[in-house]
Design an enzyme around this catalytic site. Structure first.
Site: not given
Lengths: 317, 281
Positions: A61, A86, A120, A170
């Site tokens: 990144e 990120f 996650d 998401r």
């Protein structure tokens, strides 16, 4: 209370993918970079149609941010794509020096923001990104509320000079905005006029605010609901106008209290128009694994929390 | 400027500029730019295809130079001013309030010749790769140069870019490492040894050349060779062996002068070793 409905829930990231493809067709200078999350960011259609203008950079990144800064030299408009975590914390100094301080025309597109990334867990659930980005001079911060608005915002940021942070998520959330509504960066949208309390919401919490407004209406409370899709530059005028009328406000966001929309609105009110304010946000803690709806409830971010915050703020008027 | 003796005079004048700037500001980094004066001279007066009087950030059709190790700013500013990007009189403002000549290079004040801020290390090669890709997309034949430090090779981002450029066949890019073996805390070998740098860059897929950075003839030869290697599917990397602090005996070959200004006595001593050749600013 103005009524809003939706026919389906859709993810904001797919709105980004559609917007990117469309702006790619309209503007040959638009290029895209992705750090091994092409599917998650819905960048595959752009990649397939414009293979020469798409750069897979791998899991790197920091390099991606530098590449994007360099691509602007010669007139390209780079869109970087990776998760919000990120896109910001991991590469803060790269963004600060090579993009913000250098005032490069880079569009940092960040998916999977906040706790609704879900299972996650906290390593990936960034709740500090809005704060980090709005602290940077030259940076514009945009947080659209649904699929349609994310698509419109993607088109709009391409034509807005300078560095932009575009944040989306998401999960599938109610898709209720008019797809034909153009996206005006920096201009808040009054979704429902009211007289008792202002609710300033951003991202998918705008829908939670609408649901809260409906509940409040049943209680005889008239809430003014405003979609703050641009955190920076903040539409100070609209905020003060609304609070001048209602006399109190609640902010709602999927972010830490420190640094987010609530912080930004606090600053405006404290300096220009002191009034009671309650913040619906995550209070100085990390997230955890779970389903998005469970997490929204546990971390106090859903419609019922907005209703409670309005009840609290009304007592302070 | 084509005559090699003229180029050497320019390199000496740049060294003099560097020491005068750092002394004047009583702040800055003399050692690195003293070691890179031949490179700056060769690039800005011989090698680069550029238009100093007509600077644009986009630099379409031109060769571009990026300074990743931004603390070499004094040397770069001297090269930019003396090649015509701005008036040499402005060198006097180096590191002072209201100046366009910031401690580390920046675009914020609009100094001609600078296309991106640098100083926080490890970022320049990524930016240079991006600019090189932009040139390819624009069918622009210009080349992109990027100078890095050797201590800077300890930054992880360098190796992300090192992996990227050959993978994408970026062959309009010439990276240069100022291989002087010194960094702030001491010798690079003591602080964090780089191992076989040549083998590492070759293993990543770069065409690696070596250059004696304080010998003008060799600098011109190797830069010419690097240019001829472009367009062959691989990026080029030059390991530029230099003497940090070159030209001032007590600053030479040591990390001590990485980032400190000379006092009055040291300044006079340095000036006696670096004769005014082409006129002070």
């Amino acid at each position: 209370m103005r009524e809003y409905t939706y026919t389906e829930k859709k993810d904001t990231r797919s709105g980004f993918g559609l917007g990117l493809l469309e702006i790619g067709r309209l503007n040959p200078d638009v290029v895209a970079l992705c750090a091994d999350l092409t599917g998650s960011l819905n960048m595959g259609a752009f990649r397939d149609e414009f293979p020469n203008r798409f750069f897979q950079v791998g899991i790197a990144e920091a390099n991606m941010m530098g590449l994007a800064a360099g691509l602007t030299i010669g007139g390209k408009i780079p869109f970087t794509g990776t998760f919000a975590n990120f896109s910001t914390g991991r590469v803060y100094d790269q963004i600060r020096q090579s993009i913000a301080y250098s005032n490069k025309n880079v569009k940092i597109c960040a998916s999977h923001a906040g706790i609704t990334l879900g299972e996650d867990g906290a390593t990936h659930q960034i709740l500090e990104d809005i704060g980090m980005m709005r602290m940077l001079p030259h940076m514009t911060v945009v947080v659209p509320c649904d699929h349609n608005q994310t698509k419109a915002a993607t088109l709009a940021v391409a034509n807005y000079p300078g560095p932009v942070y575009l944040r989306f998520g998401r999960p599938k959330v109610p898709n209720f905005t008019d797809p034909s509504q153009p996206f005006e960066i920096g201009k808040a949208i009054i979704l429902s006029e009211g007289s008792d309390a202002s609710i300033f919401a951003t991202g998918h919490l705008v829908w939670e605010a609408i649901e809260a407004g409906r509940e409040l209406y049943k209680k005889g409370i008239s809430a003014e609901i405003i979609n703050i899709h641009t955190i920076k530059p903040l539409d100070i005028k609209s905020i003060i106008q609304s609070v001048s009328k209602t006399g109190c406000a609640v902010t709602a966001e999927e972010h830490q209290m420190n640094g987010g929309l609530g912080d930004a609105v606090s600053q405006v009110l404290a300096v220009s128009h002191p009034a009671p304010l309650e913040l619906v946000a995550v209070n100085d803690r990390f997230g955890e694994s779970g389903k998005p709806a469970e997490l929204m409830k546990k971390y106090g971010l859903d419609a019922s929390n907005i209703v409670q915050a309005v009840m609290r703020v009304l007592k302070r008027k | 400027m084509t005559d090699i003796s003229q180029l050497k005079l320019m390199a000496t004048q740049m060294r003099r500029d560097v020491v005068r700037m750092v002394y004047g500001a009583q702040s800055g980094h003399p050692g690195g730019p003293l070691g890179c004066a031949e490179l700056f001279t060769a690039l800005y007066f011989k090698v680069l295809n550029h238009s100093p009087e007509n600077f644009s950030i986009d630099g379409k059709g031109e060769d571009l130079f990026f300074l990743s190790n931004g603390h070499l700013s004094a040397g770069w500013y001297s090269a930019l001013a003396r090649s015509g990007y701005f008036d040499t009189a402005e060198l006097e403002t180096f590191r002072r309030i209201d100046s366009r000549l910031q401690g580390h290079p920046a675009t914020e004040e609009g100094l001609p010749g600078i296309r991106v801020a640098s100083g926080s290390l490890g970022q320049g090669l990524s930016v240079a790769c991006g600019a090189a890709l932009s040139k390819k997309l624009n069918n622009d034949p210009g080349l992109v140069y990027c100078l890095m430090g050797d201590g800077e090779q300890q930054e992880g981002q360098i190796w992300e870019a090192a992996m990227f450029a050959p993978a994408k066949k970026i062959d309009n890019l010439i990276g240069i490492i100022d291989y002087n073996g010194q960094q702030i805390d001491g010798a690079v070998d003591d602080v964090m040894p780089l191992g076989n740098l040549k083998a590492k860059w070759e293993a990543f897929g770069w065409n690696v050349l070596e250059m004696q950075g304080n010998e003008m003839e060799d600098v011109l030869t190797v830069l010419g060779k690097a240019r001829s290697f472009c367009g062959q599917g691989k990026p080029v990397l030059i390991l530029m062996h230099t003497d940090m602090g070159h030209g001032v005996d007590f600053m030479s070959g040591t990390h001590e002068w990485h980032g400190k200004p000379p006092n009055d006595e040291q300044f006079e001593q340095a000036m006696s070793q670096l004769k005014e050749t082409l006129g002070d600013y």
